[in-house]
Design an enzyme around this catalytic site. Structure first.
Site, PDB file in Angstrom:
ATOM      1  CG  ASN A  37      24.097 -17.064 -79.194  1.00  0.00           C
ATOM      2  OD1 ASN A  37      24.068 -16.521 -80.305  1.00  0.00           O
ATOM      3  ND2 ASN A  37      23.401 -16.594 -78.164  1.00  0.00           N
ATOM      4  CB  THR A  40      20.778 -13.335 -85.151  1.00  0.00           C
ATOM      5  OG1 THR A  40      22.009 -12.828 -84.639  1.00  0.00           O
ATOM      6  CG2 THR A  40      19.645 -13.002 -84.181  1.00  0.00           C
ATOM      7  CG  ASN A 104      30.940 -12.568 -69.471  1.00  0.00           C
ATOM      8  OD1 ASN A 104      31.190 -12.395 -68.278  1.00  0.00           O
ATOM      9  ND2 ASN A 104      29.871 -13.225 -69.880  1.00  0.00           N
ATOM     10  CE1 TYR A 150      21.648  -3.461 -82.074  1.00  0.00           C
ATOM     11  CE2 TYR A 150      21.045  -1.338 -83.012  1.00  0.00           C
ATOM     12  CZ  TYR A 150      21.877  -2.445 -82.980  1.00  0.00           C
ATOM     13  OH  TYR A 150      22.944  -2.522 -83.843  1.00  0.00           O
TER      14      TYR A 150
END
Length: 332
Positions: A37, A40, A104, A150
């Site tokens: 996406n 980053t 997913n 994280y």
């Protein structure tokens, strides 16, 4: 047209590690489906692959439903913010990609009968009380500290991956990645190696957080990729450490960077951020035994290659800031 190539989906493909994995599987004659996406990741990391007929790119967020037409042999889930700069700026997205994103990917793997390998990390060990870190150590993590978004995202990733393996019979692999470096790292992403080199190239003092006695173990990216490939094709469903056990203190590492770059700048010390691990050193006994793997590129050679990459950056890239105020995360 069916070429007979194996098809592999790589999420986080435009990131540092993802892009090197794309290169490796293209080299090995796979059909690579890259997904990112770009929150980053950077397209420049994979733009050299766009002209190839066995490469395709999906600009897509893995936290949303994933549809990939056709058969799929392998999935590598590497989508995640990976540096302190990133996960402190976007904590919710970090947690989502480690929960919704992996869910997913595992669902897709189940439908496609694909083998899935997930990128876990040495951060699941937290600030370890066991040294060096072995795969059977469960860690010392603060779930509500700034790094928890994280650390816990990666720990959940491991848990749901193993659940899909045991409950649904999905073929899964888990790699625990220790500090890795090499070309395509973002210069100012908050990790110690690019931070030091960036400061040296800009003529700034090198900043060490803490007293510099904390340790890290740096693995060159080519070695890491080789370990990942071997793990993917192994029969091991349990987590495996992949990293370089050559441990060094941060102060010693700063001196190595000064020598490498020829900078005349000095080292300055600032307070240590909350929950920053004091020690990092992988025990790679399992990787040696099961994968016949160990790192081949020593730090001197790896740093030479990495420094050459950073020196090639434009002035604009050199001074581009990903700054975050770490003062907010200092123990007082």
């Amino acid at each position: 047209m069916n070429t007979g190539r194996k098809r592999i989906l790589i999420t986080g493909a435009a990131g540092f590690l993802g892009s090197h994995l794309c290169d490796r599987f293209i080299k090995d004659d796979y059909h690579v489906i890259a997904m990112d996406n770009l929150i980053t990741g950077r397209l420049k990391n994979i733009e050299h692959l766009f002209r190839l007929e066995n490469f395709e790119f999906y600009h897509h967020d893995v936290c949303k439903f994933i549809h990939v037409p056709g058969n799929l042999d392998y999935i590598l889930h590497f989508a995640s913010p990976a540096s302190p700069i990133d996960y402190l700026k976007i904590p919710i997205q970090t947690l989502k990609v480690g929960s919704l994103g992996i869910h997913n990917c595992l669902g897709l793997a189940r439908v496609k009968h694909a083998r899935v390998l997930i990128a876990s990390t040495s951060e699941i060990y937290g600030d370890p009380t066991v040294h060096p870190q072995t795969e059977d150590y469960w860690g010392n993590v603060n779930p509500v500290g700034p790094r928890g978004v994280y650390d816990e995202a990666k720990r959940f990733q491991e848990a749901i991956t193993m659940a899909y393996h045991t409950f649904h019979g999905v073929e899964t692999r888990i790699v625990r990645i220790f500090n890795t470096y090499g070309p395509r790292m973002r210069l100012n992403d908050g990790r110690v190696l690019p931070a030091f080199i960036g400061q040296a190239l800009r003529g700034e003092d090198l900043t060490v957080f803490g007293d510099g006695s904390q340790t890290r173990s740096f693995c060159y990216v080519d070695d890491l990729v080789e370990g990942i490939v071997r793990l993917l094709h192994s029969n091991c469903a349990d987590p495996v450490n992949i990293g370089n056990p050559d441990e060094i203190t941060i102060s010693q590492f700063a001196e190595e960077i000064i020598k490498l770059t020829g900078t005349t700048q000095k080292v300055i010390y600032k307070d240590l951020p909350v929950d920053d691990p004091k020690q990092r050193q992988p025990d790679i006994t399992k990787a040696r035994k099961l994968l016949d793997w160990e790192p081949k590129i020593d730090r001197a050679e790896g740093l030479k290659r990495t420094y050459a990459y950073f020196k090639s950056l434009t002035k604009e890239e050199l001074y581009q800031s990903d700054h975050i105020d770490f003062e907010k995360y200092i123990v007082r």
